[in-house]
Design a protein around this motif. Structure first.
Motif, PDB file in Angstrom:
ATOM      1  N   ALA A  29      -7.357   8.165 -23.605  1.00  0.00           N
ATOM      2  CA  ALA A  29      -8.339   7.346 -23.118  1.00  0.00           C
ATOM      3  C   ALA A  29      -9.766   7.433 -24.040  1.00  0.00           C
ATOM      4  CB  ALA A  29      -8.966   7.805 -21.719  1.00  0.00           C
ATOM      5  N   LEU A  30     -10.062   8.756 -24.534  1.00  0.00           N
ATOM      6  CA  LEU A  30     -11.202   8.974 -25.343  1.00  0.00           C
ATOM      7  C   LEU A  30     -11.033   8.331 -26.754  1.00  0.00           C
ATOM      8  CD1 LEU A  30     -12.331  12.497 -24.005  1.00  0.00           C
ATOM      9  CD2 LEU A  30     -13.461  10.210 -23.397  1.00  0.00           C
ATOM     10  N   ARG A  31      -9.789   8.338 -27.121  1.00  0.00           N
ATOM     11  CA  ARG A  31      -9.699   7.840 -28.362  1.00  0.00           C
ATOM     12  C   ARG A  31      -9.854   6.388 -28.353  1.00  0.00           C
ATOM     13  NH1 ARG A  31      -4.774   6.057 -27.959  1.00  0.00           N
ATOM     14  NH2 ARG A  31      -4.391   4.390 -29.163  1.00  0.00           N
ATOM     15  N   GLU A  32      -9.775   5.676 -27.383  1.00  0.00           N
ATOM     16  CA  GLU A  32     -10.023   4.115 -27.206  1.00  0.00           C
ATOM     17  C   GLU A  32     -11.579   4.291 -27.502  1.00  0.00           C
ATOM     18  OE1 GLU A  32      -8.099   1.371 -27.382  1.00  0.00           O
ATOM     19  OE2 GLU A  32      -6.319   3.004 -27.548  1.00  0.00           O
ATOM     20  N   ALA A  33     -12.297   4.991 -26.565  1.00  0.00           N
ATOM     21  CA  ALA A  33     -13.765   5.083 -26.619  1.00  0.00           C
ATOM     22  C   ALA A  33     -14.471   6.306 -25.506  1.00  0.00           C
ATOM     23  CB  ALA A  33     -14.222   3.629 -25.627  1.00  0.00           C
ATOM     24  N   PRO A  34     -15.574   6.486 -25.891  1.00  0.00           N
ATOM     25  CA  PRO A  34     -16.256   7.580 -25.145  1.00  0.00           C
ATOM     26  C   PRO A  34     -16.336   7.220 -23.851  1.00  0.00           C
ATOM     27  CG  PRO A  34     -17.690   6.971 -27.118  1.00  0.00           C
ATOM     28  CD  PRO A  34     -16.524   6.220 -27.101  1.00  0.00           C
ATOM     29  N   TYR A  75     -18.437  11.972 -22.295  1.00  0.00           N
ATOM     30  CA  TYR A  75     -17.464  12.667 -23.370  1.00  0.00           C
ATOM     31  C   TYR A  75     -16.849  11.808 -24.701  1.00  0.00           C
ATOM     32  CZ  TYR A  75     -17.473  16.733 -20.274  1.00  0.00           C
ATOM     33  OH  TYR A  75     -17.691  17.705 -19.247  1.00  0.00           O
ATOM     34  N   GLU A  76     -16.673  12.468 -25.616  1.00  0.00           N
ATOM     35  CA  GLU A  76     -15.880  11.678 -26.823  1.00  0.00           C
ATOM     36  C   GLU A  76     -15.465  12.790 -27.659  1.00  0.00           C
ATOM     37  OE1 GLU A  76     -19.574  11.286 -30.137  1.00  0.00           O
ATOM     38  OE2 GLU A  76     -19.729  10.153 -28.090  1.00  0.00           O
ATOM     39  N   LEU A  77     -14.453  12.260 -28.620  1.00  0.00           N
ATOM     40  CA  LEU A  77     -13.524  12.976 -29.400  1.00  0.00           C
ATOM     41  C   LEU A  77     -14.621  13.794 -30.323  1.00  0.00           C
ATOM     42  CD1 LEU A  77     -10.472  10.928 -30.152  1.00  0.00           C
ATOM     43  CD2 LEU A  77     -10.647  12.519 -28.579  1.00  0.00           C
ATOM     44  N   LEU A  82      -9.483  13.072 -34.974  1.00  0.00           N
ATOM     45  CA  LEU A  82      -8.584  13.369 -33.807  1.00  0.00           C
ATOM     46  C   LEU A  82      -7.773  12.137 -33.429  1.00  0.00           C
ATOM     47  CD1 LEU A  82     -10.707  16.168 -32.016  1.00  0.00           C
ATOM     48  CD2 LEU A  82      -8.643  16.450 -33.344  1.00  0.00           C
ATOM     49  N   GLY A  83      -8.366  11.007 -33.330  1.00  0.00           N
ATOM     50  CA  GLY A  83      -7.915   9.792 -32.806  1.00  0.00           C
ATOM     51  C   GLY A  83      -6.601   9.229 -33.774  1.00  0.00           C
ATOM     52  N   HIS A  84      -7.048   9.535 -34.952  1.00  0.00           N
ATOM     53  CA  HIS A  84      -6.043   9.155 -35.927  1.00  0.00           C
ATOM     54  C   HIS A  84      -4.739  10.232 -35.766  1.00  0.00           C
ATOM     55  CE1 HIS A  84      -8.392   6.270 -37.817  1.00  0.00           C
ATOM     56  NE2 HIS A  84      -9.273   7.316 -38.124  1.00  0.00           N
TER      57      HIS A  84
END
Length: 111
Positions: A29-34, A75-77, A82-84
């Motif tokens: 979910a955080l990969r998509e957006a904070p 919250y965000e990555l 990390l998303g990649h």
């Protein structure tokens, strides 16, 4: 003071985070957006207390960070890479026999 983690420590922390399905959902979910905790709890259908425990784990692992936003905390990555990494892991081919699990899966809590 922040220090850089060793390669092994980084992988162990990432593995610990991915060992739980809820934490996996949070990272995706955080990969998509904070996001804000209340929105994450609603999206995942879990209590805010349970969510808080998982977010604390992800923070302790160094995978997510908090960003003050007025009276709220977002919250965000911790790092966009990390998303990649999550995308690479998610799309990697894992060869698994569908009728088998690890021999000691229940005992060790794996697979």
């Amino acid at each position: 003071m922040l220090t850089l983690a060793s390669d092994i420590d980084v992988l162990a922390r990432f593995g610990r985070a991915l060992a739980d399905p809820i934490r996996c959902q949070l990272l995706l979910a955080l990969r998509e957006a904070p996001a804000y905790p209340s929105d994450l709890a609603d999206a995942l259908g879990i209590s805010r207390t349970r969510l808080s425990n998982h977010l604390a784990c992800l923070r302790d692992c160094g995978l997510v960070v908090t960003v003050p936003d007025g009276r709220r905390t977002r919250y965000e990555l911790a790092d966009l890479r990390l998303g990649h990494a999550l995308d690479d892991l998610r799309t990697a081919v894992v060869a698994v026999e569908t009728d088998r699990t690890c021999v000691a899966a229940e005992e060790k809590g794996c697979c």
